[in-house]
Design a protein around this motif. Structure first.
Motif, PDB file in Angstrom:
ATOM      1  N   LEU A 285      15.366  75.942  31.529  1.00  9.43           N
ATOM      2  CA  LEU A 285      15.354  77.251  31.233  1.00  9.43           C
ATOM      3  C   LEU A 285      16.610  77.973  30.707  1.00  9.43           C
ATOM      4  N   THR A 289      16.571  80.360  27.481  1.00 11.80           N
ATOM      5  CA  THR A 289      17.266  81.615  27.644  1.00 11.80           C
ATOM      6  C   THR A 289      18.477  82.034  26.384  1.00 11.80           C
ATOM      7  N   TYR A 317       7.897  76.299  32.751  1.00  9.33           N
ATOM      8  CA  TYR A 317       8.725  76.289  31.266  1.00  9.33           C
ATOM      9  C   TYR A 317       8.005  76.899  30.308  1.00  9.33           C
ATOM     10  N   VAL A 320       7.815  80.864  31.023  1.00  8.12           N
ATOM     11  CA  VAL A 320       9.364  81.499  30.220  1.00  8.12           C
ATOM     12  C   VAL A 320       9.343  81.455  28.529  1.00  8.12           C
TER      13      VAL A 320
END
Length: 403
Positions: A285, A289, A317, A320
């Motif tokens: 993550l 990001t 995952y 996101v």
């Protein structure tokens, strides 16, 4: 000797629980019977004239569910165990369709039937309970006298007899609740249907992912590889006649190779990135990001080195990365926040942005596959996206119970 010493104490506790269940029963039964009969008759009478009758019937059945919940809680408190299983058809429609959905629900009608049948049963059990209590209180001086004469031995039989009487009438009532307010067969059938829908959702989600991967490969790396092949063939033809003219073609081929590799890595990250497999969810993550063009904060509340089941990590995952993709493409946001928290036996994933909002789970939108993907792990998804107020995508994924 130990059993004899503890038996009276346990008996009195059960007497208290039985009385706490039986004594309030008649007023509750009168209220439920009145509401159920009046609602049914009124709704049935008005259904011919207008749809208002259907709404009255729906309200009556929903009220029956409320009485049923109260009764299951009362029986559970008396018997010190959960009363169930019970299954109500989940609400999927709105308006008139929702009304018909409630009217077709079998358990709601079983709740209604219980609220009607329990009144004559409780008239009997409540009468027996009150008479027995009155006799017991009225005869208490004689009971105490017998206890004194017998040195305490004569007092033991009456509490047990009282317990048996109260147990009998309490079981008579609770058996009706177990018979009508629970339905193990329906609950198992509903679970089977839910698993079937989950499996279909997973198949659909995987098929959609394969189509997307195929499209991404066709539109990206495949086109570059075709261009690479053409450049190399052209360079090969020019090496003997004009090596200098072949140099730009080779340089272009190298560039095409690097871009094709980058696009293949991007496609693989959407499936199962190596960093997720090797280093776990927090690291994956963090990388996701960092790649997002919108400034994004990340809060992962997991123990150091903690690994979750692979299916849970992949689903989290995917939530996101898919949400971040939508933020970058459609949200028009200036900031974004990702949080992953373990609360009890569930993993909570949330992606929030301050963009234009208006996102939903309808077909044709980027979030459409998330619910299907989560269904495969019994997860749930919620999207809050009022126009002009940003978007919050929340997912809850069940986790195995910790040892």
């Amino acid at each position: 000797m130990s059993d004899d010493a503890t038996r009276p104490r346990v008996t009195w506790r059960q007497i208290g629980r039985d009385l706490g269940y039986l004594l309030p029963g008649l007023p509750i039964a009168v209220a439920s019977f009145t509401v159920m009969v009046v609602g049914f008759v009124l709704g049935l009478g008005l259904v011919v004239l207008a749809f208002v009758g259907l709404f009255i019937l729906m309200a009556t059945l929903l009220t029956a569910r409320g009485f049923a919940r109260v009764e299951r809680a009362r029986v559970g408190a008396m018997e010190r165990r959960e009363v169930g299983p019970v299954y109500y058809a989940p609400a999927r429609e709105r308006g008139l369709s929702r009304v018909l959905e409630v009217l077709r629900d079998r358990q709601s009608w079983r709740d209604w039937l219980f609220s009607v049948l329990i009144l004559p049963v409780r008239i009997f059990t409540w009468t027996v309970t009150v008479i027995w209590l009155a006799l017991t209180i009225g005869l208490s001086p004689l009971i105490l006298l017998a206890w004194a004469i017998a040195g305490g031995g004569g007092f033991r039989g009456l509490p047990l007899a009282l317990a048996h009487i109260l147990r009998g009438v309490a079981v008579l009532e609770s058996s009706l609740a177990w018979g009508l307010l629970t339905n193990e067969t329906a609950a198992l059938r509903a679970r089977t249907e839910e698993l079937s829908r989950s499996r279909q959702s997973v198949v659909a989600a995987e098929a959609e992912m394969l189509r997307r991967v195929e499209r991404d490969i066709h539109d990206g790396p495949q086109q570059r590889l075709v261009r690479l092949t053409m450049d190399l063939e052209s360079a090969q033809r020019r090496f003997d006649d004009d090596p200098q003219a072949a140099r730009p073609l080779v340089e272009e081929a190298v560039l095409q190779t690097k871009e094709a590799l980058a696009e293949l890595r991007a496609v693989s990250r959407g499936i199962a990135p190596p960093i997720l497999t090797d280093r776990g969810l927090p690291a994956a993550l963090a990388a996701a990001t960092a790649r997002c063009p919108v400034p994004t904060t990340l809060d992962v509340d997991l123990a150091d080195g903690e690994r979750l089941p692979a299916s849970i990590e992949n689903a989290a995952y995917f939530v996101v990365t898919e949400s971040l993709t939508n933020v970058a493409k459609h949200a028009g946001a200036s900031t974004c926040a990702v949080s992953v928290l373990r609360v009890g036996d569930a993993l909570h994933v949330q992606v929030s942005d301050d963009g234009r909002g208006g996102a939903h789970l309808g077909k044709g939108h980027g979030l459409a596959g998330l619910a299907d993907r989560l269904a495969g792990v019994d997860g749930t998804l919620d999207v809050a996206s009022p126009p002009g107020a940003g978007t919050t995508v929340s997912a809850e994924l069940p986790l195995p119970v910790r040892d």
